[in-house]
Design a protein around this motif. Sequence first.
Motif, PDB file in Angstrom:
ATOM      1  N   LYS A  86     -21.508  16.858  85.275  1.00 26.03           N
ATOM      2  CA  LYS A  86     -22.814  16.715  84.628  1.00 26.03           C
ATOM      3  C   LYS A  86     -23.064  15.228  84.365  1.00 26.03           C
ATOM      4  N   SER A  87     -23.460  14.525  85.414  1.00 20.87           N
ATOM      5  CA  SER A  87     -23.576  13.063  85.310  1.00 20.87           C
ATOM      6  C   SER A  87     -24.749  12.626  84.425  1.00 20.87           C
ATOM      7  N   LYS A  88     -25.827  13.397  84.387  1.00 21.92           N
ATOM      8  CA  LYS A  88     -26.944  13.018  83.514  1.00 21.92           C
ATOM      9  C   LYS A  88     -26.547  13.106  82.046  1.00 21.92           C
ATOM     10  N   TRP A  89     -25.827  14.148  81.674  1.00 25.52           N
ATOM     11  CA  TRP A  89     -25.360  14.281  80.297  1.00 25.52           C
ATOM     12  C   TRP A  89     -24.324  13.208  79.978  1.00 25.52           C
ATOM     13  N   ALA A  90     -23.507  12.865  80.959  1.00 28.48           N
ATOM     14  CA  ALA A  90     -22.516  11.807  80.748  1.00 28.48           C
ATOM     15  C   ALA A  90     -23.205  10.471  80.500  1.00 28.48           C
ATOM     16  N   ALA A  91     -24.241  10.168  81.255  1.00 30.29           N
ATOM     17  CA  ALA A  91     -24.976   8.918  81.066  1.00 30.29           C
ATOM     18  C   ALA A  91     -25.686   8.904  79.713  1.00 30.29           C
ATOM     19  N   ALA A  92     -26.258  10.025  79.322  1.00 28.97           N
ATOM     20  CA  ALA A  92     -26.943  10.102  78.027  1.00 28.97           C
ATOM     21  C   ALA A  92     -25.951   9.924  76.881  1.00 28.97           C
ATOM     22  N   THR A  93     -24.783  10.533  76.989  1.00 26.60           N
ATOM     23  CA  THR A  93     -23.772  10.394  75.952  1.00 26.60           C
ATOM     24  C   THR A  93     -23.215   8.978  75.895  1.00 26.60           C
ATOM     25  N   ALA A  94     -23.046   8.359  77.053  1.00 24.86           N
ATOM     26  CA  ALA A  94     -22.546   6.984  77.094  1.00 24.86           C
ATOM     27  C   ALA A  94     -23.546   6.018  76.462  1.00 24.86           C
ATOM     28  N   ASN A  95     -24.821   6.263  76.651  1.00 25.08           N
ATOM     29  CA  ASN A  95     -25.848   5.384  76.084  1.00 25.08           C
ATOM     30  C   ASN A  95     -26.143   5.686  74.623  1.00 25.08           C
ATOM     31  N   LEU A  96     -25.677   6.812  74.124  1.00 20.01           N
ATOM     32  CA  LEU A  96     -25.884   7.159  72.723  1.00 20.01           C
ATOM     33  C   LEU A  96     -25.180   6.170  71.795  1.00 20.01           C
ATOM     34  N   PHE A  97     -24.074   5.611  72.259  1.00 23.26           N
ATOM     35  CA  PHE A  97     -23.343   4.630  71.456  1.00 23.26           C
ATOM     36  C   PHE A  97     -24.144   3.344  71.291  1.00 23.26           C
ATOM     37  N   LEU A  98     -25.069   3.071  72.198  1.00 25.33           N
ATOM     38  CA  LEU A  98     -25.897   1.866  72.086  1.00 25.33           C
ATOM     39  C   LEU A  98     -26.802   1.907  70.853  1.00 25.33           C
ATOM     40  N   VAL A  99     -27.122   3.094  70.368  1.00 31.83           N
ATOM     41  CA  VAL A  99     -27.926   3.215  69.152  1.00 31.83           C
ATOM     42  C   VAL A  99     -27.181   2.562  67.989  1.00 31.83           C
ATOM     43  N   TRP A 100     -25.866   2.784  67.923  1.00 31.28           N
ATOM     44  CA  TRP A 100     -25.059   2.181  66.872  1.00 31.28           C
ATOM     45  C   TRP A 100     -25.061   0.659  66.994  1.00 31.28           C
ATOM     46  N   VAL A 101     -24.901   0.165  68.205  1.00 34.47           N
ATOM     47  CA  VAL A 101     -24.864  -1.283  68.427  1.00 34.47           C
ATOM     48  C   VAL A 101     -26.202  -1.912  68.061  1.00 34.47           C
ATOM     49  N   ILE A 102     -27.292  -1.296  68.463  1.00 32.64           N
ATOM     50  CA  ILE A 102     -28.623  -1.830  68.156  1.00 32.64           C
ATOM     51  C   ILE A 102     -28.872  -1.825  66.651  1.00 32.64           C
ATOM     52  N   ALA A 103     -28.487  -0.745  65.970  1.00 31.41           N
ATOM     53  CA  ALA A 103     -28.669  -0.681  64.514  1.00 31.41           C
ATOM     54  C   ALA A 103     -27.849  -1.766  63.818  1.00 31.41           C
ATOM     55  N   PHE A 104     -26.622  -1.992  64.283  1.00 31.94           N
ATOM     56  CA  PHE A 104     -25.793  -3.027  63.673  1.00 31.94           C
ATOM     57  C   PHE A 104     -26.381  -4.413  63.917  1.00 31.94           C
ATOM     58  N   LEU A 105     -26.922  -4.655  65.107  1.00 31.79           N
ATOM     59  CA  LEU A 105     -27.533  -5.950  65.398  1.00 31.79           C
ATOM     60  C   LEU A 105     -28.794  -6.181  64.562  1.00 31.79           C
ATOM     61  N   ILE A 106     -29.548  -5.121  64.322  1.00 34.23           N
ATOM     62  CA  ILE A 106     -30.744  -5.245  63.484  1.00 34.23           C
ATOM     63  C   ILE A 106     -30.347  -5.616  62.056  1.00 34.23           C
ATOM     64  N   VAL A 107     -29.341  -4.955  61.512  1.00 30.94           N
ATOM     65  CA  VAL A 107     -28.880  -5.284  60.162  1.00 30.94           C
ATOM     66  C   VAL A 107     -28.337  -6.702  60.119  1.00 30.94           C
ATOM     67  N   LEU A 108     -27.605  -7.090  61.145  1.00 30.92           N
ATOM     68  CA  LEU A 108     -27.078  -8.462  61.204  1.00 30.92           C
ATOM     69  C   LEU A 108     -28.203  -9.478  61.266  1.00 30.92           C
ATOM     70  N   PHE A 109     -29.221  -9.194  62.060  1.00 28.05           N
ATOM     71  CA  PHE A 109     -30.360 -10.110  62.169  1.00 28.05           C
ATOM     72  C   PHE A 109     -31.130 -10.195  60.850  1.00 28.05           C
ATOM     73  N   LEU A 110     -31.349  -9.052  60.208  1.00 34.43           N
ATOM     74  CA  LEU A 110     -32.070  -9.048  58.931  1.00 34.43           C
ATOM     75  C   LEU A 110     -31.290  -9.789  57.850  1.00 34.43           C
ATOM     76  N   SER A 111     -29.992  -9.617  57.832  1.00 36.05           N
ATOM     77  CA  SER A 111     -29.212 -10.290  56.805  1.00 36.05           C
ATOM     78  C   SER A 111     -29.184 -11.787  57.028  1.00 36.05           C
ATOM     79  N   ASP A 112     -29.181 -12.249  58.282  1.00 34.28           N
ATOM     80  CA  ASP A 112     -29.229 -13.682  58.559  1.00 34.28           C
ATOM     81  C   ASP A 112     -30.598 -14.273  58.255  1.00 34.28           C
ATOM     82  N   SER A 113     -31.651 -13.523  58.519  1.00 35.36           N
ATOM     83  CA  SER A 113     -32.987 -14.059  58.294  1.00 35.36           C
ATOM     84  C   SER A 113     -33.400 -14.027  56.821  1.00 35.36           C
ATOM     85  N   LEU A 114     -32.798 -13.126  56.039  1.00 30.13           N
ATOM     86  CA  LEU A 114     -33.162 -13.031  54.630  1.00 30.13           C
ATOM     87  C   LEU A 114     -32.397 -13.994  53.754  1.00 30.13           C
ATOM     88  N   PHE A 115     -31.265 -14.468  54.222  1.00 31.97           N
ATOM     89  CA  PHE A 115     -30.462 -15.374  53.395  1.00 31.97           C
ATOM     90  C   PHE A 115     -30.867 -16.787  53.583  1.00 31.97           C
TER      91      PHE A 115
END
Length: 76
Positions: free
Chosen positions: A47-76
Amino acid sequence: MMSLFFYAYRESGDHPLLDTIAAILMATYPMGVLFSFVCWAFYHSGKSKWAAATANLFLVWVIAFLIVLFLSDSLF
């Protein structure tokens, strides 16, 4: 996990909400390992489509962490 505990004991800055969000994101990091096992299972079952979707699901975590990192740098 050690970095999470070290992060939790540091002195809070001016924005404790961002500190809390960053700590929660770091605590959810082991879910990425579980997602990789699920991705591997989907890939080996053909099931390669499900595998690709699951592999890209981890990118949500990375993007959320980068947003928090960017906000914390810009607010300080």
